[in-house]
Motif scaffolding. Structure first.
Motif, PDB file in Angstrom:
ATOM      1  N   GLY A  32       0.777  -1.236   0.000  1.00 26.55           N
ATOM      2  CA  GLY A  32       0.000   0.000   0.000  1.00 26.55           C
ATOM      3  C   GLY A  32       0.809   1.287   0.000  1.00 26.55           C
ATOM      4  N   TRP A  33       2.141   1.193  -0.114  1.00 23.99           N
ATOM      5  CA  TRP A  33       2.953   2.410  -0.121  1.00 23.99           C
ATOM      6  C   TRP A  33       2.740   3.170  -1.424  1.00 23.99           C
ATOM      7  CZ3 TRP A  33       5.215   4.624   3.855  1.00 23.99           C
ATOM      8  CH2 TRP A  33       5.486   3.866   4.976  1.00 23.99           C
ATOM      9  N   PRO A  34       2.491   4.473  -1.328  1.00 21.88           N
ATOM     10  CA  PRO A  34       2.252   5.252  -2.544  1.00 21.88           C
ATOM     11  C   PRO A  34       3.527   5.413  -3.366  1.00 21.88           C
ATOM     12  CG  PRO A  34       2.394   6.705  -0.650  1.00 21.88           C
ATOM     13  CD  PRO A  34       2.433   5.300  -0.117  1.00 21.88           C
ATOM     14  N   ASP A  35       3.364   5.456  -4.687  1.00 21.78           N
ATOM     15  CA  ASP A  35       4.474   5.826  -5.557  1.00 21.78           C
ATOM     16  C   ASP A  35       4.819   7.280  -5.255  1.00 21.78           C
ATOM     17  OD1 ASP A  35       4.336   3.319  -6.717  1.00 21.78           O
ATOM     18  OD2 ASP A  35       3.466   4.033  -8.596  1.00 21.78           O
ATOM     19  N   ILE A  36       6.079   7.621  -5.430  1.00 24.53           N
ATOM     20  CA  ILE A  36       6.552   8.975  -5.143  1.00 24.53           C
ATOM     21  C   ILE A  36       7.224   9.544  -6.380  1.00 24.53           C
ATOM     22  CG2 ILE A  36       8.086  10.401  -3.730  1.00 24.53           C
ATOM     23  CD1 ILE A  36       7.933   8.144  -1.599  1.00 24.53           C
ATOM     24  N   GLU A  37       6.685  10.650  -6.868  1.00 22.39           N
ATOM     25  CA  GLU A  37       7.395  11.387  -7.907  1.00 22.39           C
ATOM     26  C   GLU A  37       8.416  12.250  -7.191  1.00 22.39           C
ATOM     27  OE1 GLU A  37       5.506  13.263 -11.554  1.00 22.39           O
ATOM     28  OE2 GLU A  37       6.139  15.038 -10.415  1.00 22.39           O
ATOM     29  N   ASN A  38       9.679  12.026  -7.496  1.00 25.78           N
ATOM     30  CA  ASN A  38      10.770  12.725  -6.813  1.00 25.78           C
ATOM     31  C   ASN A  38      11.113  13.979  -7.600  1.00 25.78           C
ATOM     32  OD1 ASN A  38      12.668  12.911  -4.735  1.00 25.78           O
ATOM     33  ND2 ASN A  38      14.260  12.133  -6.084  1.00 25.78           N
ATOM     34  N   GLY A  39      10.498  15.098  -7.230  1.00 21.89           N
ATOM     35  CA  GLY A  39      10.606  16.339  -7.985  1.00 21.89           C
ATOM     36  C   GLY A  39      11.827  17.159  -7.679  1.00 21.89           C
ATOM     37  N   GLY A  40      12.056  18.103  -8.556  1.00 16.02           N
ATOM     38  CA  GLY A  40      13.158  19.050  -8.450  1.00 16.02           C
ATOM     39  C   GLY A  40      13.202  19.851  -9.733  1.00 16.02           C
ATOM     40  N   PRO A  41      14.334  20.469 -10.025  1.00 15.13           N
ATOM     41  CA  PRO A  41      14.445  21.199 -11.282  1.00 15.13           C
ATOM     42  C   PRO A  41      14.368  20.228 -12.463  1.00 15.13           C
ATOM     43  CG  PRO A  41      16.253  21.754  -9.795  1.00 15.13           C
ATOM     44  CD  PRO A  41      15.526  20.606  -9.193  1.00 15.13           C
ATOM     45  N   GLY A  42      13.772  20.656 -13.542  1.00 12.85           N
ATOM     46  CA  GLY A  42      13.726  19.827 -14.740  1.00 12.85           C
ATOM     47  C   GLY A  42      12.313  19.504 -15.172  1.00 12.85           C
ATOM     48  N   PHE A  43      12.225  18.578 -16.148  1.00  9.20           N
ATOM     49  CA  PHE A  43      10.938  18.271 -16.759  1.00  9.20           C
ATOM     50  C   PHE A  43      10.662  16.783 -16.890  1.00  9.20           C
ATOM     51  CE2 PHE A  43      12.200  22.466 -18.230  1.00  9.20           C
ATOM     52  CZ  PHE A  43      11.098  23.204 -17.843  1.00  9.20           C
ATOM     53  N   CYS A  44      11.451  15.955 -16.241  1.00  9.60           N
ATOM     54  CA  CYS A  44      11.231  14.520 -16.269  1.00  9.60           C
ATOM     55  C   CYS A  44      11.743  13.976 -14.935  1.00  9.60           C
ATOM     56  CB  CYS A  44      11.972  13.888 -17.445  1.00  9.60           C
ATOM     57  SG  CYS A  44      11.580  12.139 -17.677  1.00  9.60           S
ATOM     58  N   PHE A  45      10.828  13.409 -14.149  1.00 11.29           N
ATOM     59  CA  PHE A  45      11.185  13.018 -12.788  1.00 11.29           C
ATOM     60  C   PHE A  45      11.041  11.517 -12.587  1.00 11.29           C
ATOM     61  CE2 PHE A  45       9.203  17.283 -12.561  1.00 11.29           C
ATOM     62  CZ  PHE A  45      10.353  17.999 -12.285  1.00 11.29           C
ATOM     63  N   GLU A  46      11.920  10.977 -11.756  1.00 12.62           N
ATOM     64  CA  GLU A  46      11.797   9.564 -11.429  1.00 12.62           C
ATOM     65  C   GLU A  46      10.595   9.354 -10.521  1.00 12.62           C
ATOM     66  OE1 GLU A  46      15.601   8.637  -9.650  1.00 12.62           O
ATOM     67  OE2 GLU A  46      15.017   9.476  -7.732  1.00 12.62           O
ATOM     68  N   VAL A  47       9.919   8.243 -10.744  1.00 10.94           N
ATOM     69  CA  VAL A  47       8.834   7.820  -9.869  1.00 10.94           C
ATOM     70  C   VAL A  47       9.340   6.578  -9.144  1.00 10.94           C
ATOM     71  CG1 VAL A  47       6.480   6.925  -9.721  1.00 10.94           C
ATOM     72  CG2 VAL A  47       7.013   8.781 -11.318  1.00 10.94           C
ATOM     73  N   LEU A  48       9.370   6.676  -7.827  1.00 10.29           N
ATOM     74  CA  LEU A  48       9.868   5.597  -6.991  1.00 10.29           C
ATOM     75  C   LEU A  48       8.708   4.729  -6.536  1.00 10.29           C
ATOM     76  CD1 LEU A  48      12.193   7.851  -4.814  1.00 10.29           C
ATOM     77  CD2 LEU A  48      12.843   6.509  -6.812  1.00 10.29           C
ATOM     78  N   ARG A  49       8.920   3.409  -6.508  1.00 11.78           N
ATOM     79  CA  ARG A  49       7.888   2.477  -6.062  1.00 11.78           C
ATOM     80  C   ARG A  49       8.470   1.549  -5.007  1.00 11.78           C
ATOM     81  NH1 ARG A  49       3.740  -0.426  -9.968  1.00 11.78           N
ATOM     82  NH2 ARG A  49       2.711   1.555  -9.545  1.00 11.78           N
ATOM     83  N   TRP A  50       7.699   1.315  -3.943  1.00  8.20           N
ATOM     84  CA  TRP A  50       8.087   0.413  -2.864  1.00  8.20           C
ATOM     85  C   TRP A  50       7.929  -1.034  -3.343  1.00  8.20           C
ATOM     86  CZ3 TRP A  50      10.746   0.645   1.407  1.00  8.20           C
ATOM     87  CH2 TRP A  50      10.623  -0.353   2.371  1.00  8.20           C
ATOM     88  N   ASN A  51       9.002  -1.831  -3.193  1.00  6.42           N
ATOM     89  CA  ASN A  51       8.961  -3.226  -3.647  1.00  6.42           C
ATOM     90  C   ASN A  51       8.847  -4.219  -2.482  1.00  6.42           C
ATOM     91  OD1 ASN A  51      11.524  -3.476  -2.500  1.00  6.42           O
ATOM     92  ND2 ASN A  51      12.594  -3.455  -4.460  1.00  6.42           N
ATOM     93  N   GLY A  52       8.603  -3.692  -1.291  1.00  6.95           N
ATOM     94  CA  GLY A  52       8.516  -4.541  -0.107  1.00  6.95           C
ATOM     95  C   GLY A  52       9.747  -4.440   0.772  1.00  6.95           C
ATOM     96  N   GLN A  53      10.843  -3.938   0.174  1.00  8.47           N
ATOM     97  CA  GLN A  53      12.077  -3.776   0.933  1.00  8.47           C
ATOM     98  C   GLN A  53      12.686  -2.399   0.782  1.00  8.47           C
ATOM     99  OE1 GLN A  53      14.654  -7.129   0.096  1.00  8.47           O
ATOM    100  NE2 GLN A  53      13.461  -8.261   1.595  1.00  8.47           N
ATOM    101  N   GLU A  54      12.439  -1.761  -0.374  1.00  9.10           N
ATOM    102  CA  GLU A  54      12.990  -0.433  -0.597  1.00  9.10           C
ATOM    103  C   GLU A  54      12.235   0.261  -1.734  1.00  9.10           C
ATOM    104  OE1 GLU A  54      17.037  -0.525  -2.103  1.00  9.10           O
ATOM    105  OE2 GLU A  54      16.622  -2.393  -3.144  1.00  9.10           O
ATOM    106  N   TYR A  55      12.376   1.579  -1.777  1.00  6.21           N
ATOM    107  CA  TYR A  55      11.857   2.348  -2.905  1.00  6.21           C
ATOM    108  C   TYR A  55      12.904   2.301  -4.015  1.00  6.21           C
ATOM    109  CZ  TYR A  55       7.594   4.559  -1.121  1.00  6.21           C
ATOM    110  OH  TYR A  55       6.318   4.798  -0.697  1.00  6.21           O
ATOM    111  N   LYS A  56      12.468   1.951  -5.233  1.00  2.93           N
ATOM    112  CA  LYS A  56      13.352   1.889  -6.398  1.00  2.93           C
ATOM    113  C   LYS A  56      12.687   2.654  -7.536  1.00  2.93           C
ATOM    114  CE  LYS A  56      16.277  -1.265  -6.819  1.00  2.93           C
ATOM    115  NZ  LYS A  56      17.710  -1.295  -6.763  1.00  2.93           N
ATOM    116  N   VAL A  57      13.503   3.118  -8.485  1.00  2.00           N
ATOM    117  CA  VAL A  57      12.960   3.813  -9.657  1.00  2.00           C
ATOM    118  C   VAL A  57      12.077   2.843 -10.429  1.00  2.00           C
ATOM    119  CG1 VAL A  57      13.490   4.982 -11.819  1.00  2.00           C
ATOM    120  CG2 VAL A  57      14.914   5.390  -9.809  1.00  2.00           C
ATOM    121  N   HIS A  58      10.846   3.263 -10.683  1.00  2.00           N
ATOM    122  CA  HIS A  58       9.865   2.432 -11.383  1.00  2.00           C
ATOM    123  C   HIS A  58       9.618   2.952 -12.805  1.00  2.00           C
ATOM    124  CE1 HIS A  58       5.768   1.026 -12.396  1.00  2.00           C
ATOM    125  NE2 HIS A  58       6.102  -0.045 -11.717  1.00  2.00           N
ATOM    126  N   ARG A  59       9.597   4.294 -12.937  1.00  2.15           N
ATOM    127  CA  ARG A  59       9.338   4.909 -14.238  1.00  2.15           C
ATOM    128  C   ARG A  59       9.717   6.386 -14.137  1.00  2.15           C
ATOM    129  NH1 ARG A  59       4.564   4.315 -11.482  1.00  2.15           N
ATOM    130  NH2 ARG A  59       3.224   6.141 -11.294  1.00  2.15           N
TER     131      ARG A  59
END
Length: 156
Positions: free
Chosen positions: A118-145
């Motif tokens: 149930g952990w929400p995906d996180i768009e990791n924002g900052g400067p720019g126009f394309c951000f990594e979206v992190l997804r919890w895999n049960g052990q850690e948040y990893k780049v998903h898209r």
């Protein structure tokens, strides 16, 4: 150059505080445990880490497991570059202890899509126009898209 850094730091601060509803009311005993789990130490009236003073900007159940979670934000262009901000997600465990599950440079935007447990995906924002979206895999948040304004994108 100093003006650009100051402007970016100000924007980062405003963006980072935008995801926090209001300053959350955290019991003092919990506050101490949360900061310690993230590696902060008490210095006079503030909690400090390598990058500066931290503040709890969210204190609520993020994944629907009935336990509180906390987000600690801190700000530093020295540590976080142009983004100027970083954050920690600290989750309360079933045994009552707190554990840091994510430490990132950037500004979190919690999405409706979810990863494991149930952990929400996180768009990791900052400067720019394309951000990594992190997804919890049960052990850690990893780049998903990668996304920008809800649409898929690719880093150049």
């Amino acid at each position: 150059m100093k003006t650009a850094i100051l402007t970016l730091a100000t924007l980062a601060l405003l963006s980072a505080t935008a995801f926090a509803e209001t300053k959350p009311k955290v019991p003092a005993s919990e506050e101490s445990q949360i900061f310690k789990a993230a590696g902060f130490t008490k210095a006079k009236k503030a909690w400090k880490a390598d990058c500066g003073t931290g503040e709890i900007t969210a204190y609520k159940d993020l994944n629907g497991d009935g336990l509180k979670d906390a987000i600690i934000s801190d700000y530093s262009t020295m540590c976080y570059g142009n983004t100027g901000a970083g954050y920690y997600i600290v989750a309360q465990q079933r045994n009552g202890q707190w554990q840091t599950i994510l430490k990132e440079a950037g500004m979190p935007d919690f999405l409706k899509t979810k990863g494991k447990d149930g952990w929400p995906d996180i768009e990791n924002g900052g400067p720019g126009f394309c951000f990594e979206v992190l997804r919890w895999n049960g052990q850690e948040y990893k780049v998903h898209r990668y996304e920008y304004q809800g649409k898929a994108c690719t880093l150049n």
